[in-house]
Design a protein around this motif. Structure first.
Motif, PDB file in Angstrom:
ATOM      1  N   PHE A 140      22.967  12.521  35.663  1.00  0.00           N
ATOM      2  CA  PHE A 140      22.112  13.448  36.402  1.00  0.00           C
ATOM      3  C   PHE A 140      20.683  13.441  35.864  1.00  0.00           C
ATOM      4  N   GLY A 141      20.296  12.395  35.154  1.00  0.00           N
ATOM      5  CA  GLY A 141      18.958  12.319  34.575  1.00  0.00           C
ATOM      6  C   GLY A 141      17.882  12.484  35.631  1.00  0.00           C
ATOM      7  N   THR A 142      16.862  13.235  35.290  1.00  0.00           N
ATOM      8  CA  THR A 142      15.688  13.523  36.124  1.00  0.00           C
ATOM      9  C   THR A 142      16.020  14.149  37.470  1.00  0.00           C
ATOM     10  N   CYS A 143      17.129  14.846  37.562  1.00  0.00           N
ATOM     11  CA  CYS A 143      17.423  15.665  38.752  1.00  0.00           C
ATOM     12  C   CYS A 143      16.794  17.026  38.500  1.00  0.00           C
ATOM     13  N   SER A 144      15.500  17.099  38.619  1.00  0.00           N
ATOM     14  CA  SER A 144      14.758  18.258  38.136  1.00  0.00           C
ATOM     15  C   SER A 144      14.768  19.461  39.063  1.00  0.00           C
ATOM     16  N   VAL A 145      15.465  19.407  40.171  1.00  0.00           N
ATOM     17  CA  VAL A 145      15.395  20.542  41.086  1.00  0.00           C
ATOM     18  C   VAL A 145      16.647  21.405  41.135  1.00  0.00           C
ATOM     19  N   PHE A 146      17.675  21.097  40.357  1.00  0.00           N
ATOM     20  CA  PHE A 146      18.821  22.003  40.297  1.00  0.00           C
ATOM     21  C   PHE A 146      18.357  23.348  39.756  1.00  0.00           C
TER      22      PHE A 146
ATOM     23  N   GLY B 219      17.944  10.880  39.260  1.00  0.00           N
ATOM     24  CA  GLY B 219      16.722  10.991  40.035  1.00  0.00           C
ATOM     25  C   GLY B 219      16.848  11.666  41.386  1.00  0.00           C
ATOM     26  N   CYS B 220      17.983  12.233  41.698  1.00  0.00           N
ATOM     27  CA  CYS B 220      18.149  12.899  42.996  1.00  0.00           C
ATOM     28  C   CYS B 220      17.251  14.126  43.078  1.00  0.00           C
ATOM     29  N   SER B 221      16.824  14.434  44.284  1.00  0.00           N
ATOM     30  CA  SER B 221      16.000  15.622  44.461  1.00  0.00           C
ATOM     31  C   SER B 221      16.456  16.388  45.694  1.00  0.00           C
TER      32      SER B 221
END
Length: 135
Positions: free
Chosen positions: A59-65, A37-39
């Motif tokens: 790294f689940g839901t780290c959608s901004v990489f 969940g990191c952003s």
């Protein structure tokens, strides 16, 4: 002294990061959901060449990489949902040469990956829905 382990939920849903995430080569263990969940990361992800497993939801839901996902050949297993919904990786995905197991939902909703998807000969197990909604 060097960092050797990143514990469970260490950076769980942290925000405000910028740039790349580089996990040092001294890190040999990373527990479940370490970065879930990191952003804010707005560049590539480079994973330690000392890790042999990427645990569930790491790294689940780290959608901004964005950019490339660099995974060294030391990694032999990806846990379930390891990169679930990391939807902005837009480079190539080259799986490590020693990869044996890819967990269920490992790359679900990683829809912007471009380029080649290369499976190593070492792969023995692909989990359910491992690449669902990849394209």
């Amino acid at each position: 002294d060097s960092l050797i382990e990143i514990g469970r939920f260490t950076f769980y849903y942290c925000s405000g990061f910028t740039g790349s995430l580089i996990i040092l080569n001294s890190v040999s263990k990373m527990r479940e959901s370490a970065f879930e969940g990191c952003s804010g990361f707005n560049n590539s992800l480079n994973i330690s060449n000392s890790l042999n497993e990427i645990k569930d939801d790491s790294f689940g839901t780290c959608s901004v990489f964005i950019g490339s996902l660099i995974i060294h050949d030391s990694v032999e297993k990806f846990g379930d949902s390891a990169f679930y919904h990391c939807s902005r990786f837009n480079g190539s995905l080259i799986l490590p040469n020693r990869l044996k197991t890819l967990g269920s939902n490992a790359f679900v909703k990683c829809s912007e990956l471009k380029g080649n998807l290369i499976f190593p000969q070492s792969i023995g197990s692909l989990g359910n829905n491992a690449f669902k909604e990849l394209c």
